[in-house]
Design an enzyme around this catalytic site. Structure first.
Site, mmCIF file in Angstrom:
data_model
loop_
_atom_site.group_PDB
_atom_site.id
_atom_site.type_symbol
_atom_site.label_atom_id
_atom_site.label_comp_id
_atom_site.label_asym_id
_atom_site.label_seq_id
_atom_site.Cartn_x
_atom_site.Cartn_y
_atom_site.Cartn_z
ATOM 1 N N GLY A 212 0.825 -1.208 0.000
ATOM 2 C CA GLY A 212 0.000 0.000 0.000
ATOM 3 C C GLY A 212 0.852 1.248 0.000
ATOM 4 O O GLY A 212 2.054 1.192 -0.233
ATOM 5 N N ASN A 213 0.222 2.370 0.243
ATOM 6 C CA ASN A 213 0.971 3.622 0.335
ATOM 7 C C ASN A 213 0.318 4.508 1.398
ATOM 8 O O ASN A 213 -0.712 4.144 1.971
ATOM 9 C CB ASN A 213 1.023 4.316 -1.026
ATOM 10 C CG ASN A 213 -0.358 4.621 -1.558
ATOM 11 O OD1 ASN A 213 -1.053 5.486 -1.050
ATOM 12 N ND2 ASN A 213 -0.786 3.875 -2.585
#
Ligand code: CTP
Length: 403
Positions: A212-213
Site C-alpha cells: 500500500g501507500n
C-alpha cells in the site's frame, strides 16, 4: 485568477498578534486593487499597529470600540454593508471565538452581523496552529464556507520557524476578492459530472498483508466536497480512505488498482471532468496466496514477484472525448524545486493529461496533513497555479482554475 472588477466594500478585521503589522500591507493591496476598505481592529491589535497608519492607507476611520458609534448601531452596520470580510491576522483566540460565534468585540460582532463571505489568515506559533483545538476550530469554519489563507511555513517571531507565519498580503488580498467572486458564482459547476479518485490502493499479498501507500484521501475528498458544494454531480471513487466521504456525492469504495480501474471505466464516458487524485500502485503481486505466508516455509529470504498495473490516467487521457478535462496528480520526493518541476513535466508528457497537480511529499510532509502546497502544470508544461492552504482551499483553487 478570477477577480471581480466591481468596487467592493471590504472589511479588514485585525486581531492581536505580531503579524498585525503585515495587515498594513493587506489594506494597501486592497486599496490599490480599487476597493473601499474599512478597518476594524481589536484593542490588542492596536498595540501592535497604529490606527493612524491604517487610517492613512485605508482612507477611512479605524474602529475598535464596541461602545463608540452606538447611535448608528455600528457593530451591526459595518458587517451589514460588507461585500467581503477578511481577518488578518487571525489569532488562535480569534479563530476559537469565531468558530463558536462569540461577539465580544467589534471584529467578532461585525462577522456575526454579516452575510458576506469571510476570509481568515491565521498567524500564530506552530504549536498553537497544530493544537487539536485550533485544528478543530479551523475545520468548523471551513465547513461553514470560510476561506482559510495560509498559514505559510517560515520564520516566526522568535528564533523558531515552522507553519504559523501569516500568508503574504498580496495572497490574502487576492483570496479576499476571489472569495467574493466565488460567492457570486458558487454554482459554477452546476450540471457538470465530475469524477474524482482518492485514497491509496492496496494490492493483497495474502489474506492479511498488502502493498500500500500512505495516501489518506484527504485532498481528493476535499475536491469532491468543494465540487459538490459548487453544484456538480460528483462521483468519488475512494480507495481505503482514512476520512469519510462528503455528503451529497455518489461514493464507490474500491481496494485495488484493478477495482479502481473498473469503477472508473464504468463512469468515465459521462464525466466532464476527471480528477485522478488517488495514489495507485504501479505493481501488484503476481500471485495472491490464499493462506497467510509463513516464514518457516521461506526461511531467511522471500521474493515477491510483481506485475505492472494498468496506467489508468494515461488510458483516460488517450481516449478523452472533446471537451472532457483530465487531471492527474503527482506526489514527488525531489527536494530541489527545479528538479521537482522537471520530473513533473516529464510525467505530464508521459501521461498526456490536460493538467498535472504536483506536490512535494516526504517522510514528514504531504500525507495525512490538513494542509497542502501545490503547483499545477498545464499541457505543454506551463505553471498555471501555485497555491497553499488547507486541503479544502487548495481544492477550491484547483476548481477555479479548471472552470
Ligand atoms: N496513476 C494511474 N495509474 C497508475 C498509477 C498512477 O492512473 N497505475 C495516476 C495517479 O492517480 C496520478 C498520476 O497517475 O494521477 C501520477 O501518479 P504517480 O504514482 O505519481 O505516477 P506513476 O505513473 O506511478 O509514475 P512514477 O512511478 O514514475 O512516479
Amino acid at each position: 485568477m478570477p477577480s471581480s472588477n466591481q468596487k467592493l466594500n471590504v472589511v479588514v478585521g485585525i486581531s492581536g498578534g505580531i503579524a498585525a503589522f503585515k495587515a498594513v500591507g493587506v489594506v494597501r493591496e486592497l486599496v490599490l486593487l480599487g476597493h473601499n476598505v474599512q478597518v476594524v481592529a481589536t484593542e490588542s491589535a492596536l498595540k501592535f499597529v497604529g490606527a493612524p497608519t491604517l487610517e492613512a492607507l485605508s482612507r477611512n476611520p479605524v474602529y475598535h470600540d464596541l461602545f463608540e458609534g452606538v447611535a448608528e448601531v455600528r457593530h451591526v452596520a459595518i458587517g451589514q454593508s460588507a461585500d467581503v470580510i477578511v481577518i488578518a491576522p487571525a489569532t488562535a483566540n480569534m479563530i476559537a471565538r469565531l468558530s463558536v460565534g462569540l461577539a465580544d468585540d467589534l471584529v467578532s460582532t461585525t462577522v456575526l452581523a454579516s452575510k458576506a463571505p469571510l476570509v481568515i489568515a491565521p498567524a500564530m506559533h506552530t504549536e498553537m496552529w497544530q493544537h487539536a483545538s485550533t485544528q478543530h476550530n479551523i475545520r468548523v469554519l471551513e465547513e461553514r464556507g470560510v476561506t482559510i489563507v495560509g498559514p505559510a511555513t517560515g520564520q516566526l517571531t522568535g528564533d523558531d520557524s515552522g507553519p504559523g507565519r501569516m500568508a503574504e498580503p498580496t495572497e490574502i488580498a487576492l483570496a479576499t476578492v476571489e472569495a467574493h467572486s466565488r460567492k457570486i458564482n458558487r454554482h459554477d459547476l452546476a450540471g457538470r459530472h465530475v469524477l474524482i479518485t482518492a485514497g491509496g490502493t492496496r494490492e493483497p499479498i495474502d489474506p492479511v498483508r498488502f502493498i500500500g501507500n500512505r495516501s489518506t484521501g484527504k485532498q481528493g475528498v476535499a475536491l469532491a466536497s468543494a465540487a459538490a458544494r459548487r453544484g456538480a454531480m460528483v462521483t468519488l471513487i475512494g480507495a481505503n480512505l482514512e476520512v469519510s466521504p462528503p455528503a451529497g456525492v455518489e461514493f464507490v469504495a474500491v481496494g485495488t488498482a484493478n477495482e479502481l480501474q473498473a469503477a472508473v471505466d464504468l463512469r468515465a464516458s459521462k464525466s466532464d471532468l476527471i480528477i485522478m487524485a488517488a495514489a495507485i500502485a504501479d505493481y501488484r503481486p503476481q500471485e495472491v496466496s490464499d493462506s497467510k505466508i509463513k516464514k518457516d516455509v521461506h526461511g531467511e529470504q522471500f521474493q515477491l514477484n510483481l506485475v505492472r498495473n494498468p496506467d489508468i490516467l494515461a488510458t483516460l487521457a488517450n481516449s478523452a472525448r472533446p471537451g472532457q478535462v483530465i487531471v492527474g496528480f503527482a506526489a514527488e520526493t525531489d527536494t530541489d524545486e527545479v528538479k521537482l518541476l522537471e520530473t513533473a513535466k516529464l510525467k505530464l508528457e508521459r501521461k498526456g493529461c490536460d493538467f498535472l497537480v504536483v506536490n512535494k511529499v516526504g517522510w514528514t510532509e504531504g500525507f495525512a496533513s490538513e494542509s497542502n502546497a501545490i503547483t499545477v502544470l498545464a499541457k505543454g508544461g506551463d505553471i498555471v497555479l501555485t497555491t497553499s492552504g488547507t486541503k479544502l482551499s487548495v481544492a477550491d483553487s484547483i476548481l477555479d482554475l479548471l472552470i
